[in-house]
Design an enzyme around this catalytic site. Structure first.
Site, PDB file in Angstrom:
ATOM      1  N   ARG A   1       0.831  -1.206   0.000  1.00 11.39           N
ATOM      2  CA  ARG A   1       0.000   0.000   0.000  1.00 11.39           C
ATOM      3  C   ARG A   1       0.870   1.261   0.000  1.00 11.39           C
ATOM      4  O   ARG A   1       0.598   2.208  -0.742  1.00 11.39           O
ATOM      5  CB  ARG A   1      -0.951  -0.001   1.195  1.00 11.39           C
ATOM      6  CG  ARG A   1      -2.051  -1.054   1.085  1.00 11.39           C
ATOM      7  CD  ARG A   1      -2.840  -1.164   2.370  1.00 11.39           C
ATOM      8  NE  ARG A   1      -1.965  -1.510   3.491  1.00 11.39           N
ATOM      9  CZ  ARG A   1      -2.345  -1.519   4.769  1.00 11.39           C
ATOM     10  NH1 ARG A   1      -3.579  -1.204   5.088  1.00 11.39           N
ATOM     11  NH2 ARG A   1      -1.519  -1.851   5.719  1.00 11.39           N
TER      12      ARG A   1
ATOM     13  N   ASN B   1      -6.012  -2.970   1.754  1.00  9.91           N
ATOM     14  CA  ASN B   1      -5.931  -4.425   1.836  1.00  9.91           C
ATOM     15  C   ASN B   1      -7.350  -4.965   1.916  1.00  9.91           C
ATOM     16  O   ASN B   1      -8.226  -4.328   2.492  1.00  9.91           O
ATOM     17  CB  ASN B   1      -5.197  -4.852   3.114  1.00  9.91           C
ATOM     18  CG  ASN B   1      -3.692  -4.729   2.987  1.00  9.91           C
ATOM     19  OD1 ASN B   1      -3.144  -4.674   1.896  1.00  9.91           O
ATOM     20  ND2 ASN B   1      -3.008  -4.682   4.116  1.00  9.91           N
TER      21      ASN B   1
END
Length: 124
Positions: free
Chosen positions: A39, A57
């Site tokens: 990320r 996620n």
């Protein structure tokens, strides 16, 4: 102060009047993409390519999000998601859906979103 506000509005008008179009798509990347700083690196890549949107996620071990930007930049971002990712990520596949050309960018910047569970706590 007031002057800055006026300048911003002129900039807004100029931007609105030029017919700019952006490419938008949703993406989902699977493989070893969690706990590998995916990320963080996705946000860095997006900012490098001048792309707005978000990444998060998911509970099924993927990373997904939405992205919007200039056509060329979006192609670079797409390639990055498919082939590169974070240094420790192992990307099996990247799926892109809902691709379209939009006249207005729906996002302000690029953010890492947390998964909020029904009980109000954050999952990841």
């Amino acid at each position: 102060g007031m002057a800055a506000g006026k300048l911003l509005c002129i900039a807004c008008l100029l931007m609105a009047s030029s017919q700019h179009s952006y490419v938008y798509f949703k993406y989902e990347v699977s493989g070893k993409v969690q706990r590998v700083f995916m990320r963080k690196y996705t946000k860095q890549a997006a900012e490098r390519f001048g792309i707005t949107g978000w990444v998060m996620n998911t509970e099924n071990k993927t990373v997904k999000g939405e992205a919007c930007g200039d056509k060329e930049n979006m192609e670079q971002f797409r390639n990055w998601l498919q082939k590169e990712g974070s240094p420790k990520a192992v990307i099996d596949k990247a799926v892109f859906t809902g691709e379209k050309v939009v006249g207005k960018n729906p996002f302000e910047g690029f953010e890492i979103r947390k998964v909020k569970l029904p009980n109000g706590s954050f999952w990841a």
